[in-house]
Design a protein around this motif. Structure first.
Motif, PDB file in Angstrom:
ATOM      1  N   LEU A 116       0.824  -1.205   0.000  1.00 35.44           N
ATOM      2  CA  LEU A 116       0.000   0.000   0.000  1.00 35.44           C
ATOM      3  C   LEU A 116       0.857   1.253   0.000  1.00 35.44           C
ATOM      4  CD1 LEU A 116      -2.604  -0.941   2.765  1.00 35.44           C
ATOM      5  CD2 LEU A 116      -2.981  -0.854   0.312  1.00 35.44           C
ATOM      6  N   PRO A 117       0.387   2.307  -0.660  1.00 30.51           N
ATOM      7  CA  PRO A 117       1.104   3.580  -0.567  1.00 30.51           C
ATOM      8  C   PRO A 117       1.082   4.061   0.896  1.00 30.51           C
ATOM      9  CG  PRO A 117      -0.626   3.665  -2.249  1.00 30.51           C
ATOM     10  CD  PRO A 117      -0.778   2.376  -1.515  1.00 30.51           C
ATOM     11  N   GLU A 118       2.121   4.735   1.296  1.00 38.13           N
ATOM     12  CA  GLU A 118       2.258   5.146   2.696  1.00 38.13           C
ATOM     13  C   GLU A 118       1.059   5.956   3.193  1.00 38.13           C
ATOM     14  OE1 GLU A 118       5.426   7.386   5.617  1.00 38.13           O
ATOM     15  OE2 GLU A 118       6.065   6.757   3.635  1.00 38.13           O
ATOM     16  N   ASP A 119       0.474   6.800   2.342  1.00 35.35           N
ATOM     17  CA  ASP A 119      -0.658   7.620   2.781  1.00 35.35           C
ATOM     18  C   ASP A 119      -1.934   6.809   2.991  1.00 35.35           C
ATOM     19  OD1 ASP A 119      -0.961   7.180   0.018  1.00 35.35           O
ATOM     20  OD2 ASP A 119      -1.948   9.117  -0.290  1.00 35.35           O
ATOM     21  N   ARG A 120      -1.952   5.534   2.568  1.00 44.59           N
ATOM     22  CA  ARG A 120      -3.116   4.661   2.779  1.00 44.59           C
ATOM     23  C   ARG A 120      -2.824   3.497   3.707  1.00 44.59           C
ATOM     24  NH1 ARG A 120      -4.191   2.869  -2.706  1.00 44.59           N
ATOM     25  NH2 ARG A 120      -5.197   1.159  -1.627  1.00 44.59           N
ATOM     26  N   ASP A 121      -1.603   3.405   4.181  1.00 45.71           N
ATOM     27  CA  ASP A 121      -1.194   2.265   5.007  1.00 45.71           C
ATOM     28  C   ASP A 121      -1.356   2.599   6.489  1.00 45.71           C
ATOM     29  OD1 ASP A 121       0.057   0.126   6.293  1.00 45.71           O
ATOM     30  OD2 ASP A 121       1.592  -0.054   4.738  1.00 45.71           O
ATOM     31  N   PRO A 122      -2.252   1.890   7.190  1.00 43.11           N
ATOM     32  CA  PRO A 122      -2.467   2.194   8.610  1.00 43.11           C
ATOM     33  C   PRO A 122      -1.246   1.890   9.484  1.00 43.11           C
ATOM     34  CG  PRO A 122      -3.609   0.171   8.000  1.00 43.11           C
ATOM     35  CD  PRO A 122      -3.062   0.769   6.734  1.00 43.11           C
ATOM     36  N   ARG A 123      -0.269   1.212   8.929  1.00 40.11           N
ATOM     37  CA  ARG A 123       0.931   0.863   9.695  1.00 40.11           C
ATOM     38  C   ARG A 123       2.049   1.878   9.541  1.00 40.11           C
ATOM     39  NH1 ARG A 123       1.067  -4.540   6.427  1.00 40.11           N
ATOM     40  NH2 ARG A 123       0.783  -2.909   4.908  1.00 40.11           N
TER      41      ARG A 123
END
Length: 180
Positions: free
Chosen positions: A9-16
């Motif tokens: 996932l792109p960082e802006d969509r990754d909850p981690r």
């Protein structure tokens, strides 16, 4: 051809993405466990009855079985061991030790109940950790003896990481999704 490294996932969509990498021990442990839990959810996202698909015969390993198993793991360490509560496992028992995996069948109510149970146990664990005065809170386990909250958090991170590796393969086998 897409490389595995491109499947995340792109960082802006990754909850981690916001997991702490420096700072106090407790927030880092909480973040790391939250990231492992989020990984399990991501591996299962968008699937319903397909969650019950088995790895390969004769294994009963499935994504749904992992959700049920990890609900029991959270319950055991936080409710039973650290809180000392009389909280039997939800899915496994002395007479059905693999009930968490064997009972993971492709039924909408079984899937919904597994997620409810897992979320209930995660919420309980999070409340327990938030209320704990420090990482040296202890409980007694019949297997390990005296364990600290610190050890339990580390153990849960390890448990999720191991099973998230299984989830990688199970998800790819189910619909080809990789990364996440």
């Amino acid at each position: 051809m897409t490389r595995r490294a491109e499947m995340f996932l792109p960082e802006d969509r990754d909850p981690r993405a916001g997991t702490r990498t420096t700072g106090a021990e407790l927030p880092m442990l909480r973040d790391m466990l939250a990231a492992q839990r989020a990984t399990l959810e991501l591996k299962c996202a968008g699937l319903d009855a397909e969650l019950a698909r088995r790895a390969v015969p004769p294994s009963t390993l499935s994504l749904l079985g992992l959700v049920r198993h990890l609900a029991d793991v959270e319950r055991r360490w936080f409710r039973q061991v650290l809180a000392g509560a009389d909280a039997p496992p939800r899915y496994s028992s002395a007479t059905d030790p693999d009930g968490d995996f064997d009972g993971a069948v492709p039924d909408a109510e079984v899937v919904a109940e597994a997620w409810r149970s897992w979320r209930d146990e995660v919420a309980y664990a999070d409340r327990f950790v938030a209320a704990a005065p420090d990482l040296d809170v202890t409980g007694t386990d019949s297997w390990r003896g005296t364990v600290s909250l610190r050890w339990v958090l580390l153990h849960l991170i390890e448990e999720y990481a191991r099973h998230n590796g299984h989830a990688d393969l199970l998800r790819e086998r189910t619909d080809g999704a990789r990364g996440l």
